[in-house]
Design an enzyme around this catalytic site. Structure first.
Site, PDB file in Angstrom:
ATOM      1  N   GLU A  47      45.043  40.626  37.575  1.00 59.40           N
ATOM      2  CA  GLU A  47      44.966  39.193  37.912  1.00 59.40           C
ATOM      3  C   GLU A  47      43.766  38.580  37.166  1.00 59.40           C
ATOM      4  OE1 GLU A  47      43.268  38.690  41.830  1.00 59.40           O
ATOM      5  OE2 GLU A  47      44.343  36.808  42.194  1.00 59.40           O
ATOM      6  N   LYS A 126      51.014  32.669  41.959  1.00 59.26           N
ATOM      7  CA  LYS A 126      50.610  33.298  43.233  1.00 59.26           C
ATOM      8  C   LYS A 126      50.867  32.380  44.429  1.00 59.26           C
ATOM      9  CE  LYS A 126      46.443  35.591  45.093  1.00 59.26           C
ATOM     10  NZ  LYS A 126      45.058  35.955  44.727  1.00 59.26           N
ATOM     11  N   CYS A 199      47.820  40.095  43.705  1.00 67.59           N
ATOM     12  CA  CYS A 199      46.727  40.458  44.607  1.00 67.59           C
ATOM     13  C   CYS A 199      47.061  40.279  46.090  1.00 67.59           C
ATOM     14  CB  CYS A 199      45.452  39.709  44.237  1.00 67.59           C
ATOM     15  SG  CYS A 199      44.020  40.464  45.031  1.00 67.59           S
TER      16      CYS A 199
HETATM   17  N1  CDT Z   1      42.249  37.970  44.634  1.00 70.14           N
HETATM   18  C1  CDT Z   1      42.637  38.170  45.906  1.00 70.14           C
HETATM   19  O1  CDT Z   1      43.678  37.704  46.333  1.00 70.14           O
HETATM   20  N2  CDT Z   1      41.783  38.863  46.693  1.00 70.14           N
HETATM   21  C2  CDT Z   1      42.037  39.105  48.078  1.00 70.14           C
HETATM   22  C3  CDT Z   1      40.731  39.250  48.747  1.00 70.14           C
HETATM   23  C4  CDT Z   1      40.829  39.506  50.188  1.00 70.14           C
HETATM   24  S1  CDT Z   1      39.332  40.021  50.843  1.00 70.14           S
HETATM   25  C5  CDT Z   1      39.355  41.707  50.692  1.00 70.14           C
HETATM   26  C6  CDT Z   1      42.891  40.334  48.342  1.00 70.14           C
HETATM   27  O2  CDT Z   1      43.789  40.236  49.180  1.00 70.14           O
HETATM   28  O3  CDT Z   1      42.654  41.400  47.778  1.00 70.14           O
END
Ligand code: CDT
Length: 353
Positions: A47, A126, A199
């Site tokens: 990402e 996303k 993500c």
């Molecule tokens: N980039 C991204 O979506 N990060 C989120 C952070 C959550 S806090 C651990 C994720 O779900 O990994």
């Protein structure tokens, strides 16, 4: 006929506010070459691959804009050479970037590039944006401002087929021959079916199920996951954790959702992290992996730096789960699932008297 694809995940180590895009693309080219030298037919990158994870910062519009891509990646001066090289090597790639549309919208986007057609076959924006719209009041808090800088994706969870990777028994141009049942799918096979998520999406079973309902065989997921981010995840005030404990727990959560969703949807899962300590202070987990449809990890990175992993993924392995315990046609009960799409938050039963 073999239906095995050699798939690679290219984990990137940290990018910094001072990192030049050209240098990041050079590192990505090195990883692409390494993956190609192992015979990989496809490589997944993370990402927001070209930049530091900027949603952690409170930025003015002028400071924000340089983190976005503004044109076609295939012709942009900084990225064109990367795709030309992928074409020369006959390797498909997927990567994530911050997309600014001509209308001025911002999306956290990933694309699938097909080397055989030298084109972007599919784009995903996303949908599950974590964090907050506004910065947190505590000046020492770690912000996650994706909701401020991006709009929720508007392209759905859309599966697509990718050409020239495996042998097929059905012409992909013949849409009348699309199989409609598990038994027809046993007998006929077109080009492989892929889907992308980004993500935080991987933590939402709805995303995986939407892709699995379209027959997706491999789900790709790039990520930037904070190892220590108590305002968002990991550490509840009732159970404080050290940074090391929080990072270990974040890795467990990550593998748990990847492996369980692969199993429950009988799909391969491929995930690529941007990892390590960004800007000297913000740690991102590693754990880039390739997972089979039983939820078994076939390959996983060992570092939090630039690293390539590869695995042979025999797409016929998705068939077993789909014809047995997860045969959707036979076992799903959609009449009982209305709450999933009809209600967003929790509504508890009434109190007992
Ligand atoms: N980039 C991204 O979506 N990060 C989120 C952070 C959550 S806090 C651990 C994720 O779900 O990994």
């Amino acid at each position: 006929m073999a239906h095995t694809i050699k798939i690679a995940a290219a984990q990137l180590g940290p990018n910094h506010l001072t990192s030049r895009r050209e240098d990041v693309v050079d590192r990505m080219l090195r990883l692409l070459h390494e993956a190609a030298s192992y015979g990989a037919q496809f490589v997944l990158f993370p990402e927001l691959a070209f930049v530091t994870f900027f949603p952690r910062y409170v930025l003015t519009p002028e400071e924000l804009e340089p983190f976005f891509e503004h044109g076609d990646l295939l012709t942009s001066p900084t990225t064109a050479a990367f795709f030309s090289e992928a074409r020369r090597l006959s390797v498909d790639v997927s990567l994530g970037f911050a997309e600014r549309t001509p209308e001025g919208e911002g999306f956290n986007t990933s694309i699938y590039y097909s080397a055989s057609t030298h084109s972007i076959l599919s784009k995903y924006r996303k949908i599950h944006l974590p964090g907050f719209v506004d910065p947190l009041p505590d000046p020492n808090a770690i912000n996650q401002l994706e909701k401020k800088y991006f709009q929720p994706g508007n392209l759905g969870f859309t599966a697509f087929r990718a050409p020239a990777l495996v042998g097929i028994t059905t012409e992909h141009s013949d849409s009348t021959k699309v199989p409609r049942s598990s038994s027809e799918r046993e007998a006929m096979r077109g080009d492989p079916i892929f889907g992308m998520i980004i993500c935080n999406d991987r933590r939402w079973p709805e995303a995986w199920r939407c892709l699995a309902l379209q027959g997706t065989e491999v789900v790709f997921c790039g990520y930037n996951t904070q190892g220590y981010c108590p305002e968002l995840a990991g550490t509840s005030p009732h159970k404080p954790q050290t940074k090391a404990e929080a990072e270990a727990a974040a890795l467990v959560d990550h593998l748990l959702v990847m492996q369980s969703n692969c199993y429950m949807n009988s799909v391969f899962g491929v995930c690529a992290a941007k990892a390590g300590l960004e800007d000297g202070n913000f740690d991102l987990i590693g754990g880039s992996s390739i997972i089979d449809p039983k939820g078994k990890i076939l390959a996983m990175t060992e570092t939090r730096g630039d690293e390539v992993i590869v695995a042979d993924c025999d797409l016929d392995e998705v068939k077993y789960g789909r014809s047995a315990i997860f045969d959707f046609d036979r076992h799903r009960r959609v009449e009982a699932y209305a709450l999933i799409t009809g209600q967003t938050g929790v509504v508890e039963p009434p109190f007992l008297r």
